[in-house]
Design a protein around this motif. Structure first.
Motif, PDB file in Angstrom:
ATOM      1  N   ILE A 123       0.880  -1.250  -0.162  1.00  0.00           N
ATOM      2  CA  ILE A 123       0.027   0.097   0.074  1.00  0.00           C
ATOM      3  C   ILE A 123       0.958   1.396  -0.065  1.00  0.00           C
ATOM      4  CG2 ILE A 123      -1.578   1.227   1.391  1.00  0.00           C
ATOM      5  CD1 ILE A 123      -2.822  -1.262   2.126  1.00  0.00           C
ATOM      6  N   GLY A 127       1.158   4.247  -3.079  1.00  0.00           N
ATOM      7  CA  GLY A 127       0.903   5.551  -2.881  1.00  0.00           C
ATOM      8  C   GLY A 127       2.233   6.668  -3.499  1.00  0.00           C
ATOM      9  N   ARG A 128       3.460   5.864  -3.279  1.00  0.00           N
ATOM     10  CA  ARG A 128       4.490   6.689  -3.611  1.00  0.00           C
ATOM     11  C   ARG A 128       4.674   7.369  -4.774  1.00  0.00           C
ATOM     12  NH1 ARG A 128       9.120   8.630  -1.014  1.00  0.00           N
ATOM     13  NH2 ARG A 128      10.340   9.354  -2.484  1.00  0.00           N
ATOM     14  N   TYR A 132       2.192  10.663  -4.635  1.00  0.00           N
ATOM     15  CA  TYR A 132       2.506  11.511  -3.326  1.00  0.00           C
ATOM     16  C   TYR A 132       3.977  12.125  -3.861  1.00  0.00           C
ATOM     17  CZ  TYR A 132       5.205  11.977   1.141  1.00  0.00           C
ATOM     18  OH  TYR A 132       6.132  12.349   2.160  1.00  0.00           O
ATOM     19  N   SER A 133       5.124  11.462  -4.122  1.00  0.00           N
ATOM     20  CA  SER A 133       6.494  12.183  -4.330  1.00  0.00           C
ATOM     21  C   SER A 133       6.495  13.265  -5.399  1.00  0.00           C
ATOM     22  CB  SER A 133       7.440  11.160  -4.168  1.00  0.00           C
ATOM     23  OG  SER A 133       7.234  10.291  -5.661  1.00  0.00           O
ATOM     24  N   ALA A 134       5.437  13.245  -6.221  1.00  0.00           N
ATOM     25  CA  ALA A 134       5.318  14.217  -7.326  1.00  0.00           C
ATOM     26  C   ALA A 134       4.543  15.106  -7.249  1.00  0.00           C
ATOM     27  CB  ALA A 134       5.070  13.368  -8.637  1.00  0.00           C
ATOM     28  N   ASP A 135       3.787  15.122  -6.271  1.00  0.00           N
ATOM     29  CA  ASP A 135       2.826  16.280  -5.860  1.00  0.00           C
ATOM     30  C   ASP A 135       3.479  17.368  -4.872  1.00  0.00           C
ATOM     31  OD1 ASP A 135       0.732  17.667  -4.713  1.00  0.00           O
ATOM     32  OD2 ASP A 135      -0.652  15.932  -4.674  1.00  0.00           O
ATOM     33  N   MET A 160       1.922  17.532  -1.336  1.00  0.00           N
ATOM     34  CA  MET A 160       2.272  16.495  -0.563  1.00  0.00           C
ATOM     35  C   MET A 160       3.551  16.399   0.046  1.00  0.00           C
ATOM     36  SD  MET A 160      -0.147  13.751  -0.562  1.00  0.00           S
ATOM     37  CE  MET A 160      -1.279  12.946  -1.453  1.00  0.00           C
TER      38      MET A 160
END
Lengths: 84, 84, 84, 84, 84, 84
Positions: C47, C51-52, C55-58, C61
């Motif tokens: 999970i 999400g990574r 997440y890590s391009a937003d 976030m």
């Protein structure tokens, strides 16, 4: 109909003290206090369970929850004089 | 038409002091202060009640509310010298 | 089916202390503590991995995550008397 | 066309001091400082009034506002040595 | 394919200390630490650059970023005894 | 094409010190520091101006901005020993 949480899940400060032997125990207490606050606001286990899958797979929610733990831990760490 | 909250729900610091006997009482005070702040901003009970079901079943809202309690508790814990 | 994280990824305070030799190590600890909190709330690696990418391009976030690290670092820096 | 707020609504620290006699007065000051900050950023009463109904009936907004009050109160409580 | 950031952009505490000569240098350090945290979470320059235009033109994002800087600065200011 | 902000709008700590004569001046400094942080992240006046109308009429944005000011003020108030 609702499933109430057991009384021990509603205690604000489990153990009744902010003092812990180790940072690890202090961190666990921070997590527990954060969870119990949620329980106090929403004491119906069914509603909490219904929200859990979406919540715990959503990076934004996980980040928000970890921030609350970080804030609770600030208090506990200060209470323990940072276990210096 | 609106249903005003009773006067005691609008007090900013219930009990008039940040000093409590125990961490548990301090935590309860943090929760109460957080709630009363909401009351002071929105003193119409009908509007508050209308928002409650959606609010208390939404993990993002519960997390946000628990963060406010965590911040209020930081102040109360410091006031009580962490009940050391 | 789920892939559980290894036990060491679930430790609350890796190393068991907030004291570090340098600010750089203290910062690394803040980042680690923030990550482990996420692990403790969501211990399923699949999970987390799913999400990574989002997440890590937003930027929103990333900003939220960096705020959690900033809060954890406040605690660690105070614990170390700011490495003065 | 706009309706400017009166000058007294634009003061940053009403009363010119963080020191108050009681926690209740300190809490009221925290609320006032939070409001005046909004006034300083948006001094047009018409715009503020237009936003008020939606704002004050939205639990997320109420929670966010109460968090700002909690942060201002931390400062005021520390300034007053927690009225110990 | 990705463009990795240079090693110096990944240092947690550039300069290796929280102590600065002036508040202005302390503020610059707070900004730098906040940026490097983002780099540590997302070390691919291409992804960071792709997010930049939307991010830096969005008032909500700018406000969120400025909050992180404010929190980092609290730590740095305390470390420097507020340059009193 | 862009309109750069003047150099003085990009100073991190206007005046070069956190010490002020009065709480009111300290509050004004908190507001200014918060604004200059935005300028440092986004130094193009045209983009800032384009975002302003939506931003300053949105209660959520105003609340978020006021929270940043509250955090900056915590630092400044501590630096001034709360003007006690």
């Amino acid at each position: 109909m609702s499933t109430p949480l057991p009384a021990e899940a509603l205690v604000g400060i489990p153990g009744g003290t902010l003092i812990t032997k180790t940072p690890e125990e202090g961190r666990a207490l921070a997590m527990l206090i954060a969870r119990h606050t949620i329980h106090q606001i929403q004491p119906d286990l069914d509603i909490l369970k219904a929200g859990r899958p979406g919540y715990s797979a959503d990076p934004a929610m996980l980040t928000a929850a970890s921030q609350v733990v970080a804030i609770e831990f600030q208090t506990i760490a200060a209470a323990n004089n940072y276990w210096r």
